[in-house]
Design a protein around this motif. Structure first.
Motif, PDB file in Angstrom:
ATOM      1  N   ALA A   1      12.394  15.720  95.507  1.00 10.28           N
ATOM      2  CA  ALA A   1      12.612  16.780  96.496  1.00 10.28           C
ATOM      3  C   ALA A   1      13.982  17.413  96.288  1.00 10.28           C
ATOM      4  CB  ALA A   1      12.491  16.218  97.907  1.00 10.28           C
ATOM      5  N   ARG A   2      14.986  16.562  96.057  1.00 14.09           N
ATOM      6  CA  ARG A   2      16.340  17.074  95.822  1.00 14.09           C
ATOM      7  C   ARG A   2      16.364  18.032  94.635  1.00 14.09           C
ATOM      8  NH1 ARG A   2      20.420  12.109  96.793  1.00 14.09           N
ATOM      9  NH2 ARG A   2      19.624  11.355  94.813  1.00 14.09           N
ATOM     10  N   ASN A   3      15.687  17.634  93.559  1.00 15.66           N
ATOM     11  CA  ASN A   3      15.672  18.493  92.369  1.00 15.66           C
ATOM     12  C   ASN A   3      15.058  19.855  92.675  1.00 15.66           C
ATOM     13  OD1 ASN A   3      16.929  16.759  90.542  1.00 15.66           O
ATOM     14  ND2 ASN A   3      15.016  15.676  90.090  1.00 15.66           N
TER      15      ASN A   3
ATOM     16  N   CYS B   1      14.248  12.523  87.283  1.00 20.44           N
ATOM     17  CA  CYS B   1      15.600  12.227  86.816  1.00 20.44           C
ATOM     18  C   CYS B   1      16.621  12.741  87.820  1.00 20.44           C
ATOM     19  CB  CYS B   1      15.829  12.891  85.455  1.00 20.44           C
ATOM     20  SG  CYS B   1      17.534  12.787  84.895  1.00 20.44           S
ATOM     21  N   CYS B   2      17.471  11.858  88.288  1.00 19.99           N
ATOM     22  CA  CYS B   2      18.523  12.298  89.211  1.00 19.99           C
ATOM     23  C   CYS B   2      19.858  12.255  88.490  1.00 19.99           C
ATOM     24  CB  CYS B   2      18.581  11.391  90.435  1.00 19.99           C
ATOM     25  SG  CYS B   2      19.862  11.929  91.588  1.00 19.99           S
ATOM     26  N   ARG B   3      20.601  13.345  88.571  1.00 17.05           N
ATOM     27  CA  ARG B   3      21.934  13.324  87.985  1.00 17.05           C
ATOM     28  C   ARG B   3      22.957  13.951  88.930  1.00 17.05           C
ATOM     29  NH1 ARG B   3      22.342  18.350  85.780  1.00 17.05           N
ATOM     30  NH2 ARG B   3      24.384  17.753  85.029  1.00 17.05           N
ATOM     31  N   VAL B   4      22.773  13.682  90.212  1.00 14.65           N
ATOM     32  CA  VAL B   4      23.733  14.264  91.136  1.00 14.65           C
ATOM     33  C   VAL B   4      24.986  13.395  91.307  1.00 14.65           C
ATOM     34  CG1 VAL B   4      21.928  15.554  92.359  1.00 14.65           C
ATOM     35  CG2 VAL B   4      22.765  13.402  93.326  1.00 14.65           C
ATOM     36  N   CYS B   5      25.011  12.192  90.700  1.00 15.75           N
ATOM     37  CA  CYS B   5      26.291  11.476  90.693  1.00 15.75           C
ATOM     38  C   CYS B   5      26.431  10.745  89.362  1.00 15.75           C
ATOM     39  CB  CYS B   5      26.404  10.504  91.874  1.00 15.75           C
ATOM     40  SG  CYS B   5      25.820   8.843  91.521  1.00 15.75           S
ATOM     41  N   HIS B   6      27.608  10.236  89.109  1.00 17.01           N
ATOM     42  CA  HIS B   6      27.891   9.662  87.788  1.00 17.01           C
ATOM     43  C   HIS B   6      27.659   8.156  87.707  1.00 17.01           C
ATOM     44  CE1 HIS B   6      28.940  10.657  83.811  1.00 17.01           C
ATOM     45  NE2 HIS B   6      30.025   9.919  83.752  1.00 17.01           N
ATOM     46  N   MET B   7      26.996   7.598  88.736  1.00 17.86           N
ATOM     47  CA  MET B   7      26.423   6.253  88.548  1.00 17.86           C
ATOM     48  C   MET B   7      25.142   6.417  87.738  1.00 17.86           C
ATOM     49  SD  MET B   7      26.927   4.344  92.202  1.00 17.86           S
ATOM     50  CE  MET B   7      26.254   5.610  93.256  1.00 17.86           C
ATOM     51  N   GLY B   8      24.589   7.628  87.798  1.00 16.78           N
ATOM     52  CA  GLY B   8      23.407   7.961  87.012  1.00 16.78           C
ATOM     53  C   GLY B   8      23.842   8.640  85.747  1.00 16.78           C
ATOM     54  N   PRO B   9      23.002   9.423  85.085  1.00 13.78           N
ATOM     55  CA  PRO B   9      21.653   9.779  85.533  1.00 13.78           C
ATOM     56  C   PRO B   9      20.729   8.578  85.714  1.00 13.78           C
ATOM     57  CG  PRO B   9      22.343  11.186  83.713  1.00 13.78           C
ATOM     58  CD  PRO B   9      23.392  10.119  83.874  1.00 13.78           C
ATOM     59  N   CYS B  10      19.970   8.615  86.817  1.00 12.41           N
ATOM     60  CA  CYS B  10      18.985   7.580  87.069  1.00 12.41           C
ATOM     61  C   CYS B  10      17.601   8.140  86.782  1.00 12.41           C
ATOM     62  CB  CYS B  10      19.051   7.117  88.517  1.00 12.41           C
ATOM     63  SG  CYS B  10      20.621   6.370  88.957  1.00 12.41           S
ATOM     64  N   ARG B  11      16.867   7.436  85.927  1.00 13.47           N
ATOM     65  CA  ARG B  11      15.520   7.898  85.579  1.00 13.47           C
ATOM     66  C   ARG B  11      14.525   7.000  86.283  1.00 13.47           C
ATOM     67  NH1 ARG B  11      15.753   8.123  79.274  1.00 13.47           N
ATOM     68  NH2 ARG B  11      16.407   5.989  79.614  1.00 13.47           N
TER      69      ARG B  11
ATOM     70  N   SER C   1      23.490  16.580  97.621  1.00 10.99           N
ATOM     71  CA  SER C   1      24.508  15.853  96.860  1.00 10.99           C
ATOM     72  C   SER C   1      24.416  14.362  97.201  1.00 10.99           C
ATOM     73  CB  SER C   1      25.907  16.416  97.142  1.00 10.99           C
ATOM     74  OG  SER C   1      26.290  16.144  98.466  1.00 10.99           O
ATOM     75  N   VAL C   2      25.129  13.554  96.451  1.00 11.89           N
ATOM     76  CA  VAL C   2      24.931  12.104  96.567  1.00 11.89           C
ATOM     77  C   VAL C   2      25.184  11.605  97.988  1.00 11.89           C
ATOM     78  CG1 VAL C   2      27.285  11.657  95.701  1.00 11.89           C
ATOM     79  CG2 VAL C   2      25.583   9.822  95.657  1.00 11.89           C
ATOM     80  N   GLY C   3      24.176  10.823  98.462  1.00  8.57           N
ATOM     81  CA  GLY C   3      24.371  10.130  99.725  1.00  8.57           C
ATOM     82  C   GLY C   3      24.290  10.967 100.987  1.00  8.57           C
TER      83      GLY C   3
ATOM     84  N   GLU D   1      13.980   2.967  92.352  1.00  9.67           N
ATOM     85  CA  GLU D   1      15.078   3.574  93.093  1.00  9.67           C
ATOM     86  C   GLU D   1      16.286   3.685  92.179  1.00  9.67           C
ATOM     87  OE1 GLU D   1      15.184   0.909  96.466  1.00  9.67           O
ATOM     88  OE2 GLU D   1      16.504  -0.451  95.404  1.00  9.67           O
ATOM     89  N   GLY D   2      17.149   4.630  92.523  1.00  9.44           N
ATOM     90  CA  GLY D   2      18.358   4.812  91.737  1.00  9.44           C
ATOM     91  C   GLY D   2      19.388   3.757  92.106  1.00  9.44           C
ATOM     92  N   VAL D   3      20.531   3.814  91.440  1.00  8.82           N
ATOM     93  CA  VAL D   3      21.589   2.838  91.715  1.00  8.82           C
ATOM     94  C   VAL D   3      21.955   2.858  93.198  1.00  8.82           C
ATOM     95  CG1 VAL D   3      23.994   2.209  91.202  1.00  8.82           C
ATOM     96  CG2 VAL D   3      22.481   2.990  89.359  1.00  8.82           C
ATOM     97  N   CYS D   4      21.936   4.049  93.793  1.00 11.17           N
ATOM     98  CA  CYS D   4      22.263   4.172  95.221  1.00 11.17           C
ATOM     99  C   CYS D   4      21.100   3.775  96.114  1.00 11.17           C
ATOM    100  CB  CYS D   4      22.669   5.596  95.537  1.00 11.17           C
ATOM    101  SG  CYS D   4      21.296   6.752  95.371  1.00 11.17           S
ATOM    102  N   GLY D   5      19.916   3.609  95.516  1.00 11.96           N
ATOM    103  CA  GLY D   5      18.743   3.265  96.310  1.00 11.96           C
ATOM    104  C   GLY D   5      17.848   4.451  96.619  1.00 11.96           C
TER     105      GLY D   5
END
Ligand code: CUV
Ligand code: SF4
Length: 670
Positions: free
Chosen positions: A78-80, A45-55, A196-198, A66-70
């Motif tokens: 890894a980020r988590n 689960c990624c929640r580093v930006c508000h296009m997500g959380p992306c599961r 952080s995002v991107g 992939e998340g909304v950002c890809g």
């Protein structure tokens, strides 16, 4: 079949059942009610930006999702993990910063209640930091040491002061792979930036920053904290004390110090034993003042003063349910906010003391190092004033277990040869001869998601049976203590033949309590000393040594596990993997890290598998080092490196041990 209890501690379980009968909820029931989110649990689960959380779930998630950002699953997982490392490092290192500020204030004379207790340790540290100490006033040296440590937090380029404490080869690996930490704050900030995002999307590259941040924790925050605490309050030596809930006294004021930073707790220890305070307690109908500890503050005051411990993380609510705690002070880290609500059902006062942490429902008595004694006395008085409010309500437990704690790097060196030839030679020799199969750091939290403390107990028992010497810290130590494992008798009863011989000769338990979580740094310096001593590996990597945190829950444990892995120690963490959703990330943290650092970070929920993996790592390391193959009860000849005088000294201490139970161990004042 035996009923599976919630805690493996007998007294803990009794209190849990008492609580259930009285409709009092604890973390154990909440853990049952609140199931873990399977997506977040495995790092998907990624929640580093508000296009997500992306599961990032679904079929073939690893390849396709992939998340909304890809962002790929590997980069999300890894980020988590890197964010956990950053938070864990921030916690230890902010604690270390406070210690450095206290040392500075003590040296400059603005914190009058603190002074340099261990001048020898100060000089040792000054020597490592290349600060002139001979012929200079102690406080001047202490000020320079504090300022030099404070540089580590804000350093922008270069390397941490203590990087150079590691074996040369270990440092070379860090430089080769670009993970030698620069400044503590810088690594934490860069980790947050890159996750952080991107920003950084290469899992291996992200995890390398995780390593650099974790190393800033181990060889920075944790090590600085340990050393300053020793300088200010004394380097621990073994002492006897007690643990579990029976440490609370019916006829005395019970004050519990819970949390992590030792400064206020040290002054409370002092204040609570002052004649005026004891007199005051008597005036309120108590026979005296009884201090007890909880979690890592407990470990700090246990190691130096023999203050008894009520146990680790999952015992905090249970302590209150004894009905005997008149006040509990908490500062930072691992404090369940649930204790204030629970305390309303009893007379217990919860007192928050850190400017960084308040909990609704607690009384806030803010501590600062310039008015330490005043704050401590105020708190002791609050506990005393609350004593008459005690009712008979509560699950009273009388059981307590003896223990020996207080093993520092310095003492372990000393106990192997006395003042004049302190060294790690006997330990290395015992490992080479196969008397000791290997060394395990059994550390970390206890956890209500499993039968609390049971995995610590299982592994402790099995490892010593297999001639593995254990060093322990944090709540792992508390788990072993309350189980009664921290006594030399444990070695006689449960240890394998080789380990038993060694423990008997020196008069030590087979599990050495090294202190709080920050004192995992003591394991790093011990491993370094073993590398310098010769005969095993000439760096930390390749030693027959493994780190285990079987019931971890805190982000700090992830930071600790990672700095051990990057220092060359294979690490096995219990529970489901927080990066389990990505096979790629798991591969990097085991295979790739092993190639680079000869360390690894595994996650394995099955205790039997943890044991098998540990013994396998140890035996493979022995084989690679061309050491004698380990066979229980069969040892090679140790090289005779001690002369007769040293031998006699060892025998004397062993005889003393047989007489007093243990060599050179003082009675606690707790
Ligand atoms: Ni930092 S981190 S529960 S108290 S060991 Fe104890 Fe020690 Fe984990 Fe917390
Ligand atoms: Fe989703 Fe990407 Fe935002 Fe994460 S960073 S929440 S994967 S859009």
């Amino acid at each position: 079949m035996d009923k599976v209890t919630k805690s493996a501690g007998t007294s803990a379980e009794e209190i849990i059942e008492w609580g259930e009968a009285h409709h009092l909820e604890t973390c154990f029931e909440r853990a049952e009610k609140l199931k873990q989110c399977p997506i977040g649990e495995t790092g998907a689960c990624c929640r580093v930006c508000h296009m997500g959380p992306c599961r990032l779930v679904g079929r073939n998630a690893e390849e396709k999702a992939e998340g909304v950002c890809g962002a790929s699953l590997a980069s999300v997982a890894a980020r988590n993990l890197v964010r956990m490392i950053a938070a864990g490092t921030a916690a230890h290192s902010d604690h270390a910063r406070d210690m450095a500020m206290t040392l500075l204030a003590a040296a400059e004379g603005t914190a009058k209640d603190f002074r340099i207790t261990d001048v020898r340790k100060l000089y040792k540290v000054a020597g490592i930091l290349e600060i002139e100490f001979e012929g200079r006033p102690v406080n001047d040296v202490a000020r320079d040491v504090a300022l030099k440590f404070l540089e580590d937090f804000g350093r922008q380029t270069g390397e941490l002061n203590y990087n150079k404490r590691a074996p040369g080869k270990t440092q070379e690996r860090w430089r080769k792979w670009g993970v030698a930490p620069r400044g503590i704050d810088r690594e934490v900030v860069e980790a947050l930036h890159r996750t952080s995002v991107g920003v950084d999307h290469d899992a291996d590259h992200l995890l390398a920053q995780g390593i650099r941040t974790a190393l800033a924790d181990g060889w920075g925050g944790c090590m600085i904290s340990t050393d300053i605490t020793d300088i200010l309050f004394g380097t621990p030596k073994p002492l006897r004390a007690e643990s579990s809930f029976g440490i609370f006294k019916e006829d005395e004021v019970n004050l519990v110090v819970h949390g992590h930073e030792p400064t206020l707790a040290e002054i409370i220890v002092d204040a609570a034993s002052s004649p005026e305070m004891i007199e005051y307690a008597k005036s309120r109908g108590a026979k005296g003042i009884n201090l007890g500890g909880m979690c890592c503050t407990a470990n700090e005051v246990l190691m130096r003063h023999g203050i008894p411990t009520a146990g680790g993380f999952t015992n905090q609510e249970l302590g209150i349910m004894t009905g005997l705690v008149d006040a509990m002070t908490v500062d930072v880290q691992c404090i369940m906010p649930a204790i204030t609500r629970l305390s309303e059902k009893f007379h217990t006062k919860i007192i928050t003391t850190s400017p960084k942490a308040k909990i609704p429902g607690a009384v806030h008595v803010e501590y600062d190092e310039h008015h330490a004694r005043e704050t401590a006395e105020k708190i002791v008085k609050m506990a005393i004033d609350n004593f008459p409010n005690r009712t008979s309500e509560g699950s009273h437990i009388t059981r307590k277990t003896p223990l020996i704690a207080g093993f520092s790097h310095e003492y372990i060196e000393y106990m192997q040869g006395g003042k004049w030839r302190a060294s790690f030679r006997p330990l290395n020799d015992a490992i080479m001869a196969g008397r000791i199969r290997g060394v395990v750091g059994l550390v970390g939290c206890d956890n209500p998601r499993v039968q609390a403390t049971s995995i610590h107990k299982y592994l402790a028992t099995e490892l010593i049976k297999n001639d593995v010497l254990i060093v322990s810290t944090g709540c792992g130590s508390a788990a072993c203590a309350t189980a009664g494992y921290l006594t030399p008798e444990t070695a006689l009863e449960n240890a394998g033949p080789g380990l038993r011989e060694v423990c008997e000769a020196i008069g030590i338990p087979p599990i050495l309590h090294l202190g709080a979580c920050v004192d995992n740094s003591r394991i790093l310096t011990i491993a370094t000393a073993m590398a310098h001593e010769g005969g095993l590996s000439d760096e930390i990597a390749g030693m027959p040594a493994v780190g285990i945190a079987p019931e971890w829950m805190s982000e700090k444990a992830i930071a600790i596990g990672t700095y051990f892995a990057a220092s060359g120690v294979p690490v096995i963490m219990g529970g489901e993997s927080p990066v389990g959703a990505s096979r790629e990330v798991e591969r990097i943290m085991t295979e790739v890290w092993f190639e680079r650092y000869m360390g690894a970070l595994h996650f394995e929920p099955d205790p039997e598998k943890i044991l098998a993996m540990t013994l396998d790592y140890i035996d493979r390391a022995r084989e690679n080092l061309k050491l004698r193959k380990y066979e229980p009860g069969k040892f090679g000849a140790e090289r005779v490196l001690m002369d007769m005088a040293a031998r006699r000294e060892l025998e004397r201490s062993a005889a003393g041990a047989a007489h007093a139970g243990v060599g050179g161990i003082s009675e606690s004042q707790g």
